[in-house]
Design a protein around this motif. Sequence first.
Motif, PDB file in Angstrom:
ATOM      1  N   PRO A 248     -14.438  33.199  28.972  1.00  0.00           N
ATOM      2  CA  PRO A 248     -15.643  32.647  28.228  1.00  0.00           C
ATOM      3  C   PRO A 248     -16.649  32.089  29.202  1.00  0.00           C
ATOM      4  O   PRO A 248     -16.234  31.799  30.434  1.00  0.00           O
ATOM      5  CB  PRO A 248     -14.620  31.281  27.540  1.00  0.00           C
ATOM      6  N   GLU A 249     -17.684  32.205  28.760  1.00  0.00           N
ATOM      7  CA  GLU A 249     -18.808  31.439  29.606  1.00  0.00           C
ATOM      8  C   GLU A 249     -18.603  30.169  29.382  1.00  0.00           C
ATOM      9  O   GLU A 249     -18.884  29.560  28.369  1.00  0.00           O
ATOM     10  CB  GLU A 249     -20.105  32.042  28.957  1.00  0.00           C
ATOM     11  N   MET A 250     -18.525  29.422  30.780  1.00  0.00           N
ATOM     12  CA  MET A 250     -18.345  27.854  30.819  1.00  0.00           C
ATOM     13  C   MET A 250     -18.657  27.568  32.095  1.00  0.00           C
ATOM     14  O   MET A 250     -18.530  28.113  33.265  1.00  0.00           O
ATOM     15  CB  MET A 250     -17.181  27.540  30.293  1.00  0.00           C
ATOM     16  N   ILE A 251     -19.099  26.384  32.317  1.00  0.00           N
ATOM     17  CA  ILE A 251     -19.456  25.777  33.564  1.00  0.00           C
ATOM     18  C   ILE A 251     -18.340  24.662  33.780  1.00  0.00           C
ATOM     19  O   ILE A 251     -18.267  23.703  32.949  1.00  0.00           O
ATOM     20  CB  ILE A 251     -20.834  25.242  33.904  1.00  0.00           C
ATOM     21  N   SER A 252     -17.535  24.861  34.712  1.00  0.00           N
ATOM     22  CA  SER A 252     -16.678  23.793  35.024  1.00  0.00           C
ATOM     23  C   SER A 252     -16.987  23.164  36.789  1.00  0.00           C
ATOM     24  O   SER A 252     -17.493  23.577  37.409  1.00  0.00           O
ATOM     25  CB  SER A 252     -15.445  24.247  34.832  1.00  0.00           C
ATOM     26  N   GLN A 253     -15.903  21.952  36.574  1.00  0.00           N
ATOM     27  CA  GLN A 253     -16.117  21.360  38.108  1.00  0.00           C
ATOM     28  C   GLN A 253     -14.488  21.395  38.698  1.00  0.00           C
ATOM     29  O   GLN A 253     -13.975  20.240  38.393  1.00  0.00           O
ATOM     30  CB  GLN A 253     -16.459  19.936  37.946  1.00  0.00           C
ATOM     31  N   PRO A 254     -13.882  22.619  38.793  1.00  0.00           N
ATOM     32  CA  PRO A 254     -12.533  22.665  39.166  1.00  0.00           C
ATOM     33  C   PRO A 254     -11.912  21.738  39.893  1.00  0.00           C
ATOM     34  O   PRO A 254     -12.370  21.586  41.054  1.00  0.00           O
ATOM     35  CB  PRO A 254     -12.211  24.073  39.044  1.00  0.00           C
TER      36      PRO A 254
END
Length: 254
Positions: free
Chosen positions: A150-156
């Motif tokens: 999935p296209e997603m922006i995270s701050q892992p």
Amino acid sequence: MRIAVAGGTGWIGRLVVDAVQDAGHEPVVLARSQGVDLVRGTGLDDALTSESAVIDVSNAPTTRRKRSEAFFGTATRNLLAAEERAGVRHHVALSIVGSDRIDFGYYAGKRRHEQLVRSGPIPWTVLRSTQFHEFAAQLIHHRWPVAVVPEMISQPVAAHEVARCLVDLVVGGPVGLAPEIAGPERCRMPDMVRRLLRARGSHRPVVPLRLPGQTGREFIQGGLLPSGPGPRGEQTFDQWLASPATQRMARSRR
């Protein structure tokens, strides 16, 4: 301090148990293997005492709304009721950054979880975390010739850093909704999966998939990012990839 860890034999639960021990406290594992069933409510009264505080990192392995709501609703009600009977003084729950903003099946269960904790009888703290570094590995279906991500922006964030934060919170006393914890950098999830595959020696293609509707828009427009200041982990995703534990895991999958 006696700290009960609900879901203490799970992946994040084991890290929390280690963090409890490292901080010099006594962990009590609440899990079926220890005779405690959160859904049925069995074993809780024997495991909890008035000296206990509770960290709840229990989890439902599903993305379906009804199953997620059913698990978190039942397990949380049973756990809070047993805590009230035992006189537990502090309940800390782990939740997810963005679960209050994004209408996604699993997040509905986390919203139910938070609602019950916040309206329950036990003084409480809720910590919302961004995705762990290990989340990238969970998106890889090993039998598929390509990785559809999935296209997603995270701050892992590193899971062990979240575990330590949970222990600090439970020792420090109830604060309500704690500042959200996140990692040190923003990443696109398809890029994270591609880097993980390369670290494992795999050249499997990664196919980004934009989810439909408002959920898909939220995923790529920052809905999974922290909404304000809060604790930030130090370990980057690349540092996690290079860590000995991750390298051992990569070798075992080749």
